[in-house]
Design a protein around this motif. Sequence first.
Motif, PDB file in Angstrom:
ATOM      1  N   ALA A 203       7.751  -1.473   7.706  1.00  0.00           N
ATOM      2  CA  ALA A 203       6.454  -0.957   8.157  1.00  0.00           C
ATOM      3  C   ALA A 203       5.426  -2.073   8.077  1.00  0.00           C
ATOM      4  CB  ALA A 203       6.003   0.209   7.284  1.00  0.00           C
ATOM      5  N   VAL A 204       4.260  -1.814   8.633  1.00  0.00           N
ATOM      6  CA  VAL A 204       3.088  -2.627   8.343  1.00  0.00           C
ATOM      7  C   VAL A 204       2.433  -2.045   7.096  1.00  0.00           C
ATOM      8  CG1 VAL A 204       0.848  -3.449   9.139  1.00  0.00           C
ATOM      9  CG2 VAL A 204       2.754  -3.223  10.763  1.00  0.00           C
ATOM     10  N   TYR A 205       2.208  -2.889   6.119  1.00  0.00           N
ATOM     11  CA  TYR A 205       1.619  -2.451   4.854  1.00  0.00           C
ATOM     12  C   TYR A 205       0.142  -2.842   4.816  1.00  0.00           C
ATOM     13  CZ  TYR A 205       6.084  -1.058   2.931  1.00  0.00           C
ATOM     14  OH  TYR A 205       7.270  -0.400   2.694  1.00  0.00           O
ATOM     15  N   TYR A 206      -0.681  -1.880   4.433  1.00  0.00           N
ATOM     16  CA  TYR A 206      -2.119  -2.061   4.392  1.00  0.00           C
ATOM     17  C   TYR A 206      -2.641  -1.874   2.974  1.00  0.00           C
ATOM     18  CZ  TYR A 206      -1.870  -1.289   9.452  1.00  0.00           C
ATOM     19  OH  TYR A 206      -1.565  -1.372  10.792  1.00  0.00           O
ATOM     20  N   CYS A 207      -3.579  -2.726   2.612  1.00  0.00           N
ATOM     21  CA  CYS A 207      -4.328  -2.596   1.371  1.00  0.00           C
ATOM     22  C   CYS A 207      -5.629  -1.843   1.675  1.00  0.00           C
ATOM     23  CB  CYS A 207      -4.628  -3.993   0.837  1.00  0.00           C
ATOM     24  SG  CYS A 207      -5.642  -4.063  -0.630  1.00  0.00           S
ATOM     25  N   ALA A 208      -6.092  -1.035   0.720  1.00  0.00           N
ATOM     26  CA  ALA A 208      -7.303  -0.259   0.935  1.00  0.00           C
ATOM     27  C   ALA A 208      -8.098  -0.152  -0.356  1.00  0.00           C
ATOM     28  CB  ALA A 208      -6.950   1.135   1.440  1.00  0.00           C
ATOM     29  N   ALA A 209      -9.403   0.066  -0.203  1.00  0.00           N
ATOM     30  CA  ALA A 209     -10.300   0.180  -1.357  1.00  0.00           C
ATOM     31  C   ALA A 209     -11.209   1.385  -1.202  1.00  0.00           C
ATOM     32  CB  ALA A 209     -11.142  -1.093  -1.496  1.00  0.00           C
ATOM     33  N   LYS A 210     -11.547   1.968  -2.361  1.00  0.00           N
ATOM     34  CA  LYS A 210     -12.378   3.171  -2.358  1.00  0.00           C
ATOM     35  C   LYS A 210     -13.165   3.228  -3.660  1.00  0.00           C
ATOM     36  CE  LYS A 210     -11.861   8.207  -2.653  1.00  0.00           C
ATOM     37  NZ  LYS A 210     -12.998   8.500  -1.764  1.00  0.00           N
ATOM     38  N   THR A 211     -14.461   3.484  -3.567  1.00  0.00           N
ATOM     39  CA  THR A 211     -15.206   3.736  -4.792  1.00  0.00           C
ATOM     40  C   THR A 211     -14.759   5.088  -5.328  1.00  0.00           C
ATOM     41  OG1 THR A 211     -17.035   4.660  -3.515  1.00  0.00           O
ATOM     42  CG2 THR A 211     -17.186   2.342  -4.126  1.00  0.00           C
ATOM     43  N   ALA A 212     -14.540   5.149  -6.644  1.00  0.00           N
ATOM     44  CA  ALA A 212     -13.978   6.359  -7.246  1.00  0.00           C
ATOM     45  C   ALA A 212     -14.309   6.367  -8.737  1.00  0.00           C
ATOM     46  CB  ALA A 212     -12.461   6.388  -7.043  1.00  0.00           C
ATOM     47  N   PRO A 213     -14.212   7.529  -9.379  1.00  0.00           N
ATOM     48  CA  PRO A 213     -14.363   7.568 -10.841  1.00  0.00           C
ATOM     49  C   PRO A 213     -13.309   6.695 -11.508  1.00  0.00           C
ATOM     50  CG  PRO A 213     -14.504   9.765  -9.910  1.00  0.00           C
ATOM     51  CD  PRO A 213     -14.072   8.865  -8.799  1.00  0.00           C
TER      52      PRO A 213
END
Length: 123
Positions: free
Chosen positions: A91-101
């Motif tokens: 697959a194509v692998y993606y990194c992701a970011a999210k503000t979270a507790p």
Amino acid sequence: QVQLAESGGGLVQAGGSLRLSCQTSGDTFSKYAMGWFRQCPGKEREFVAATSRIGGTNYADSVKGRFTISRDYAENTVYLQMNLLKPEDTAVYYCAAKTAPPFVAPPMGYDYWGPGTQVTVSS
């Protein structure tokens, strides 16, 4: 806002290993939960693994026991160690970011994405 850049993809035989890296920049790394997702042609993007702001982890059932997510606060980088790779991991692998507790490693709802890196596992 944070910028993301993946590296480490490639071609590997079934049973082999790869380590993906995601270098972040532009904002404070510790503000973000970080995730890895993947997408095959013709299929929807799916959750692989996530790490909370303080290093807790969460995995998709399909990769538990084979993949490990970790983060290096000094290098502002998140890693995905992939062992015992299978052709279906291609697959194509993606990194992701999210503000979270701090304690949350969410499997969805990410705001920022890298361009992706291709992983191909041959049988």
